[in-house]
Design an enzyme around this catalytic site. Structure first.
Site: not given
Ligand SMILES: [Zn+2]
Length: 268
Positions: A127-128, A131, A190
């Site tokens: 997920h990071e 981003h 997100e």
């Protein structure tokens, strides 16, 4: 009037740099922040955090988290494999992680309370990383310039109650917020980081289904939570519904990775 002149110069610069881009999920992005400038700011804020916040010294835990992160970064394709990926693991109990332009990832030791095995941790790190690769900070910085929303959000971070143990981390995060690179992402970003992150973890051979218990743990552990997992995140039910809807494609990638011998064995 010198002030006006400076303003029009910077508006001109924005127009010149203004560009339309497409995110990994096909979303149209308007980005007019300079990647080089954002990366320089991020490097500065990251160095400041590392200097002001205790780093984890427990070798076994560092190796465990690095094992998961390396497995995912190894699967990135151009141009993202060319970034100077760097991770810092902070010795703090906050259940948090963050990403900055240029491939700087921060993980707080406390994340291991929510991420209980290598697959759940891979969901956080995927997920990071998403981003970063989806250029969410550049998009956000561009929005800050146009709407001024950055000041409001920074004020929330500054005004948020923080307690002793995590104070230095919050101070450092606030320093990042004032540079416009540590503000919370919006819901669309997100969701996109969830979807792309699922793909990344699956390609590395981590089980994407682990994202569901991860976000359930996160919701349970993180009431009144800190910045990255703040209120801009989708509600955990919506988030989990969305993750489950992606399992068809991510499980296919997972099975392919496993068949190709990608079976990470990161032990704590
Ligand atoms: Zn996020």
């Amino acid at each position: 009037m010198p002030g006006f002149r400076i303003l029009s110069m910077s508006l001109l610069a924005l127009l010149v740099l203004s560009a339309c881009a497409t995110s990994p999920t096909g979303r149209k992005q308007v980005i007019f922040a300079s990647d080089a400038e954002l990366e320089a700011q991020a490097a500065q804020a990251f160095a400041q955090m590392k200097a002001s916040t205790p780093l984890l010294t427990d070798r076994a835990t560092i190796d465990y988290i690095a094992c998961v992160a390396n497995a995912i970064v190894d699967e990135l394709e151009p141009p993202h494999d060319g970034l100077n990926w760097e991770m810092a693991i902070f010795d703090e109990d906050a259940i948090n992680a963050f990403a900055m332009p240029g491939g700087k990832i921060g993980v707080f030791k406390g994340i291991l309370k929510a991420a209980q095995d290598q697959d759940q941790l891979a969901a956080v790190i995927g997920h990071e990383i998403a981003h970063v690769t989806a250029r969410h900070s550049a998009e956000r910085a561009s929005r800050v310039v146009t709407t001024g929303v950055g000041i409001q959000v920074a004020a929330i971070l500054l005004g948020g109650g923080h307690s002793g143990a995590t104070y230095t981390a919050y101070e450092a995060l606030n320093a990042g917020a004032s540079l416009g690179i540590m503000l919370p992402f919006n819901r669309g970003q997100e969701s996109e980081a969830d979807i792309v992150g699922l793909e990344y973890m699956a390609r590395a051979g981590f089980d994407p289904r682990a994202s569901v218990p991860l976000w359930q743990n996160m919701a349970k552990e993180n009431e009144g939570g800190p910045p990255e997992f703040l209120s801009t995140h989708p509600s955990s039910e919506r988030r989990i519904d969305q993750l489950v809807s992606q399992f068809g494609s991510s499980l296919k990638l997972y099975n392919e990775a496993q068949a190709a011998g990608k079976r990470p064995n990161c032990q704590r």
